[in-house]
Design an enzyme around this catalytic site. Structure first.
Site, PDB file in Angstrom:
ATOM      1  N   ARG A  25       7.859  -2.702  -9.001  1.00 36.69           N
ATOM      2  CA  ARG A  25       7.233  -1.369  -8.918  1.00 36.69           C
ATOM      3  C   ARG A  25       7.916  -0.491  -7.869  1.00 36.69           C
ATOM      4  NH1 ARG A  25       6.231  -3.796 -12.611  1.00 36.69           N
ATOM      5  NH2 ARG A  25       4.223  -4.310 -13.541  1.00 36.69           N
ATOM      6  N   SER A  60      -3.372  -0.071 -13.485  1.00 32.69           N
ATOM      7  CA  SER A  60      -3.611  -0.935 -12.328  1.00 32.69           C
ATOM      8  C   SER A  60      -3.518  -0.116 -11.052  1.00 32.69           C
ATOM      9  CB  SER A  60      -2.572  -2.062 -12.290  1.00 32.69           C
ATOM     10  OG  SER A  60      -2.712  -2.900 -13.413  1.00 32.69           O
ATOM     11  N   GLU A  86      -0.710   1.081  -6.242  1.00 30.45           N
ATOM     12  CA  GLU A  86       0.371   1.286  -7.209  1.00 30.45           C
ATOM     13  C   GLU A  86       0.360   2.742  -7.655  1.00 30.45           C
ATOM     14  OE1 GLU A  86       1.296  -0.425 -11.620  1.00 30.45           O
ATOM     15  OE2 GLU A  86       1.097  -1.903 -10.037  1.00 30.45           O
TER      16      GLU A  86
END
Length: 300
Positions: free
Chosen positions: A173, A222, A292
């Site tokens: 990520r 998420s 995130e």
């Protein structure tokens, strides 16, 4: 800054003033953007960025708004969105797509051409540009697994360049795109010949899994990154936080890794839930959760 000059570059229909960002964020919350621009091509995009830089106008680049939370005070700087910069081309096993092209569309076009390797992205709601920016992934696959090269505009050098994945420091990520001052214009991905039925079966399996495990309410996917050695959703669940809410914002009962907007939550309520979850998980397990989702804008 002269709005008329920008309208000459991208057309007046692509220049919006005081635009509600809740219309452009999957969280469906947040204040207004002072100026919201939607160029349709890479050339228009570069010209707009060059104009903003020449006029010392602060700006932020966004994609389809699937992984952002805009604060209730909105965005005081100009927003340049790649939302309309769509389109792709398939040449053998290589797909070239513009930054605003939805990942799901690319996955479906790959399926139609019997190209395997992009099934993991079929359910990711973002665009190619955002996918590269955060090295998006799911079901064991990541963008870095298929990227051939990326065409970017370098804000610091004021030019367009083609970069390889190794230039982007891609990891879980993460990329160096923001810190290097790059803006993704397009990218090429390299897939492989496959069996159409098998590709479709994989995509259907992933879709069924998402439908069965992820909430239907507004969210940015998420909310937290996976902490090393742990699973964020498991920690949140074991901390007894499923269903915890502040106003219309809360931790999903279906999947503890998702903070959701049940109907009309403010961004402050969403942030309050995020902060409380981080605090409780740390107090119980001494694990620091990291968002995130990208948080932008001003407090109300």
């Amino acid at each position: 800054m002269d709005i008329k000059e920008i309208e000459k570059i991208i057309g007046s229909e692509n220049v919006l003033l005081n635009e509600p960002m809740k219309k452009h964020s999957n969280f469906r919350s947040g204040g207004d953007a002072k100026i919201y621009l939607t160029p349709k091509t890479s050339d228009e995009f570069v010209k707009v960025i060059e104009y903003l830089k020449e006029n010392n106008e602060e700006f932020i680049v966004l994609g389809r708004g699937t992984n952002i939370l805009v604060k209730d005070g909105g965005i005081k700087n100009t927003v340049v969105s790649t939302f309309k910069m769509t389109g792709l081309d398939i040449d053998g096993e290589v797909i070239t797509a513009n930054a605003g092209t939805p990942l799901a569309l690319i996955a479906n076009k790959a399926l139609a051409s019997s190209l395997a390797g992009f099934e993991f992205a079929g359910g990711i709601p973002g665009s190619l540009g955002g996918g590269v920016f955060m090295n998006a992934g799911a079901h064991g696959g990541e963008m870095k697994d298929v990227l051939l090269d990326v065409t970017v505009f370098d804000k610091n050098e004021n030019n367009v360049k083609v970069l390889t994945p190794s230039d982007l420091d891609l990891s879980y990520r993460h990329s160096n795109i923001e810190e290097k001052g790059y803006i993704v214009l397009s990218a090429r991905i390299k897939l492989r010949e496959g069996n159409k039925e098998e590709i479709k079966a994989n995509m259907d399996e992933f879709k069924d899994y998402r439908t069965g495990t992820q909430p239907s309410e507004a969210s940015a996917g998420s909310t937290f990154k996976r902490p090393e050695g742990y699973i964020a959703a498991k920690l949140i669940d074991e901390a007894g936080l499923k269903g915890y809410h502040v106003g219309d914002a809360g931790v999903s009962e279906k999947h503890a890794g998702f903070v959701i907007n049940k109907s009309n939550a403010s961004s402050k309520e969403i942030l309050d839930v995020i902060d409380y979850v981080k605090k409780e998980v740390y107090n119980k397990y001494k694990v620091k959760l990291e968002e995130e989702v990208r948080i932008i804008g001003e407090d109300d």
